[in-house]
Structures are given as structure tokens and as C-alpha cells.
Scaffold this motif. Structure first.
Motif, PDB file in Angstrom:
ATOM      1  N   ILE A 186       0.840  -1.184   0.000  1.00  0.00           N
ATOM      2  CA  ILE A 186       0.000   0.000   0.000  1.00  0.00           C
ATOM      3  C   ILE A 186       0.879   1.238   0.000  1.00  0.00           C
ATOM      4  O   ILE A 186       1.835   1.341   0.758  1.00  0.00           O
ATOM      5  CB  ILE A 186      -0.906   0.008   1.247  1.00  0.00           C
ATOM      6  N   GLY A 187       0.532   2.185  -0.857  1.00  0.00           N
ATOM      7  CA  GLY A 187       1.296   3.419  -0.912  1.00  0.00           C
ATOM      8  C   GLY A 187       1.025   4.290   0.298  1.00  0.00           C
ATOM      9  O   GLY A 187      -0.041   4.235   0.909  1.00  0.00           O
ATOM     10  N   SER A 188       1.986   5.104   0.647  1.00  0.00           N
ATOM     11  CA  SER A 188       1.842   5.943   1.834  1.00  0.00           C
ATOM     12  C   SER A 188       0.872   7.090   1.616  1.00  0.00           C
ATOM     13  O   SER A 188       0.499   7.773   2.560  1.00  0.00           O
ATOM     14  CB  SER A 188       3.216   6.510   2.214  1.00  0.00           C
ATOM     15  N   SER A 189       0.458   7.312   0.353  1.00  0.00           N
ATOM     16  CA  SER A 189      -0.430   8.437   0.074  1.00  0.00           C
ATOM     17  C   SER A 189      -1.891   8.101   0.316  1.00  0.00           C
ATOM     18  O   SER A 189      -2.745   8.965   0.169  1.00  0.00           O
ATOM     19  CB  SER A 189      -0.254   8.885  -1.384  1.00  0.00           C
ATOM     20  N   GLU A 190      -2.218   6.863   0.675  1.00  0.00           N
ATOM     21  CA  GLU A 190      -3.604   6.461   0.805  1.00  0.00           C
ATOM     22  C   GLU A 190      -4.143   6.784   2.194  1.00  0.00           C
ATOM     23  O   GLU A 190      -3.462   6.621   3.200  1.00  0.00           O
ATOM     24  CB  GLU A 190      -3.749   4.969   0.505  1.00  0.00           C
ATOM     25  N   ILE A 191      -5.389   7.213   2.221  1.00  0.00           N
ATOM     26  CA  ILE A 191      -6.044   7.581   3.472  1.00  0.00           C
ATOM     27  C   ILE A 191      -6.504   6.315   4.180  1.00  0.00           C
ATOM     28  O   ILE A 191      -6.989   5.374   3.556  1.00  0.00           O
ATOM     29  CB  ILE A 191      -7.232   8.511   3.179  1.00  0.00           C
ATOM     30  N   GLU A 192      -6.365   6.293   5.477  1.00  0.00           N
ATOM     31  CA  GLU A 192      -6.742   5.110   6.255  1.00  0.00           C
ATOM     32  C   GLU A 192      -8.245   4.862   6.165  1.00  0.00           C
ATOM     33  O   GLU A 192      -9.057   5.784   6.236  1.00  0.00           O
ATOM     34  CB  GLU A 192      -6.340   5.319   7.716  1.00  0.00           C
ATOM     35  N   ILE A 193      -8.606   3.587   5.991  1.00  0.00           N
ATOM     36  CA  ILE A 193     -10.016   3.199   5.957  1.00  0.00           C
ATOM     37  C   ILE A 193     -10.483   2.963   7.392  1.00  0.00           C
ATOM     38  O   ILE A 193      -9.951   2.108   8.093  1.00  0.00           O
ATOM     39  CB  ILE A 193     -10.221   1.933   5.113  1.00  0.00           C
TER      40      ILE A 193
END
Length: 337
Positions: A238-245
């Protein structure tokens, strides 16, 4: 008559206030909307007004648009409140993205004020009670069973009740530990009015959900095409730019996407955008190993596939029935004497 005219006057006043905030190029169009018989609903269904607001929304404490959204929602007029809720997908997307990228908190105070106002209104309306749902008990006969009356010897079993949302606690500030609850509650309010939302708002929500998922790997289509290579290679890091679900936000997001995907009155553009967003969420949930999200998104994808297959089959059968066929020649029977 007085209440109707009061509602129209209030809506026109709010629209004129909005026109004074936005660039002059949009003010004339907004003034025309204010002169309609139903100004709030006219503004709600105007893509041009949405475009003007979205390009000017900043989110800071001094942002006049956030002040306008806040003051408009505090009015008692349901159409004006509906208008504010229609901008919630845009506001939530900008807010969560900037929170994730560590923007200066002062630049988000306007967004937070609007979200807290919506949360406070929902907290008041629930009056400290949770949102419950009755889960059907398949062991009990339904109204369609015969005989309708249960045997006298049967013992009534208590129905199963699920908690959709626990009782809400009042909050006057946006704390990091309560952010997901506040945003999720605001999205629940949006879902409660989803049938009245315009198509542009639903499209914006689908874009928000797809961006929130942030996943565009090959595994998003593994339920559409059984490509073993894509399935094997799709699960990367997972890329670090993704917002936590977070579950508090995930639940209303899935309900809204379900409506956008399967609502019979939604235009095809909305259904296609929801279809793409659901697949992105499925891929993200598969990467993060979130069982609830995997099951929910998988079910929505399967329903989407079946609905599209049924529509395609219906279109094919309709085209075949409308295709003119060449008339058959009458059969001639030869009888020997």
C-alpha cells in the motif's frame, strides 16, 4: 402561505449572499436562480452553481464559503439544509485529503465547523438513542407462510437487533480520536437524503470514494475477469499516500455507493462511477485485509455484474424481437392421385 413565502424569502436571501461571495462571472447566474419559485431547489439542481462553489472552497476559518455553508445549515428550512448536505462529498474529500497530508489545522477550521454543525444537529435529533436494525430470523415464518397463525405451543423468540450506530456524544471541537465518527455521522445524514440529491453530488461522492480508496491495481477487476496473473500480481504494498479506511466512515460510504450503483432512477453515468469506486474499495480492502469491507464490496460488485448482464440480455432480446423477419413461403403439400 406565510410559511411558504418565508421559506422562499429566506432561500433568496441566502442565494444573494452566496452570489456576493463568488466571482462576478457566477453572480448573474445565481441571481437568476434566486428569482425562481423554488430558489433552494433550483440552486440544488444547478451544476454551474456547484462548479462555482467547488472552485472557490478553501476551508480555512476565514473562508466566506464555509461561513455561508455553516449559516445556511443552521437555518430551519429543510431545502436549505439539503443544499448544504449536497456539498458534503466535496467538503469531506477535501478535508480528509488535507488531514492526511498534514495541512495546517487553521486551514481546515472552516470545514470542521460545517461538519460539527451537521454532527450536532444529528446528535440532537437522535436524543441519545442508537440507530438499530432488526435482523430477520429465518427460523420464524413470515407473513407469506401458511398458516398465518403460529401454533399455540410455539414460543416467541426475541428478534435479533443490530446496532448501526451507537448513541452520539456531543462534541464542540474536532478531536483526532473522534474525527471518523463526526465525518461518518455527517455522511449518514447525506445518505438519509440520498433520494433527493442531484446527480452531480452523487458523482462527486463516487469520486470521493474512489480517491479515498486510492487503489487502482489489477485486482480491482478480479471479480469481472478471472485473470489468475492479475490476482497473483495485484496484491502489492500500500502506498503511503492512501487515506486510512475507518469503519465509521466505511459504513455510510458503502450504503451511499449501493444506492448510486443500484438505484433505478440514477443515470448511467452515476452507476458507472459507483461501479468504479466499489471496485477500488474492494481492491483496497483486499490489500488491507478488512473482512467487512471485502464482503460488502464483493457483494456490490456481484450485484452490479448481474444487473448489467440482465440489462444486456433484456436489450438483446428486445432487439431480436424488433428485427423484421423474412416471411416464410406457404408450404405446398403434393398429394399423389
Amino acid at each position: 402561505m406565510h410559511s411558504w413565502w418565508e421559506s422562499v424569502s429566506k432561500a433568496r436571501s441566502r442565494i444573494h449572499a452566496l452570489a456576493a461571495i463568488l466571482p462576478s462571472s457566477s453572480a448573474e447566474a445565481l441571481s437568476a436562480l434566486a428569482d425562481s419559485d423554488r430558489p433552494a431547489l433550483s440552486l440544488l439542481s444547478s451544476p454551474a452553481a456547484y462548479s462555482a462553489v467547488s472552485s472557490s472552497l478553501q476551508g480555512s476559518a476565514s473562508d466566506p464559503l464555509c461561513h455561508w455553508l455553516y449559516d445556511t445549515f443552521l437555518s430551519s428550512d429543510p431545502h436549505l439544509r439539503l443544499l448544504v448536505l449536497s456539498f458534503l462529498p466535496l467538503l469531506s474529500a477535501l478535508y480528509l485529503s488535507r488531514i492526511h497530508h498534514h495541512f495546517d489545522p487553521s486551514s481546515l477550521a472552516g470545514f470542521e465547523a460545517v461538519l460539527l454543525a451537521i454532527y450536532a444537529a444529528e446528535t440532537k435529533s437522535r436524543a441519545g438513542k442508537p440507530l438499530l436494525v432488526t435482523i430477520p430470523d429465518l427460523s420464524q415464518p413470515s407473513i407469506y407462510h401458511a398458516p398465518l397463525r403460529k401454533p399455540s405451543s410455539s414460543v416467541d423468540r426475541p428478534s435479533s437487533v443490530g446496532v448501526l450506530s451507537p448513541p452520539l456524544e456531543p462534541h464542540v471541537a474536532m478531536k483526532s480520536t473522534k474525527r471518523a465518527t463526526i465525518v461518518g455521522t455527517a455522511l449518514h445524514c447525506y445518505y438519509a437524503q440520498i433520494s433527493q440529491m442531484p446527480s452531480w453530488s452523487k458523482l462527486e461522492f463516487c469520486r470521493f470514494a474512489a480517491g479515498w480508496a486510492g487503489q487502482d491495481c489489477p485486482c480491482r477487476s478480479e471479480l469481472d475477469h478471472r485473470d489468475e496473473t492479475a490476482i497473483a500480481n495485484g496484491h502489492g504494498a500500500i502506498g503511503s499516500s492512501e487515506i486510512e479506511i475507518e469503519e465509521e466512515i466505511l459504513q455510510p460510504v458503502l450504503r451511499i455507493l449501493g444506492h448510486c450503483l443500484l438505484g433505478p432512477l440514477n443515470p448511467q453515468e452515476v452507476k458507472d462511477a459507483a461501479s468504479s469506486a466499489v471496485r477500488s474499495l474492494y481492491a483496497r480492502a483486499s490489500h488491507d485485509l478488512v473482512p467487512q469491507a471485502i464482503l460488502a464490496t464483493r457483494s456490490l460488485i456481484q450485484l452490479d455484474n448481474r444487473t448489467r448482464e440482465a440489462a444486456k440480455a433484456g436489450a438483446n432480446s428486445s432487439s431480436n424481437s424488433n428485427t423484421p423477419t423474412k416471411p416464410k413461403k406457404p408450404e405446398i403439400l403434393l398429394v399423389s392421385k
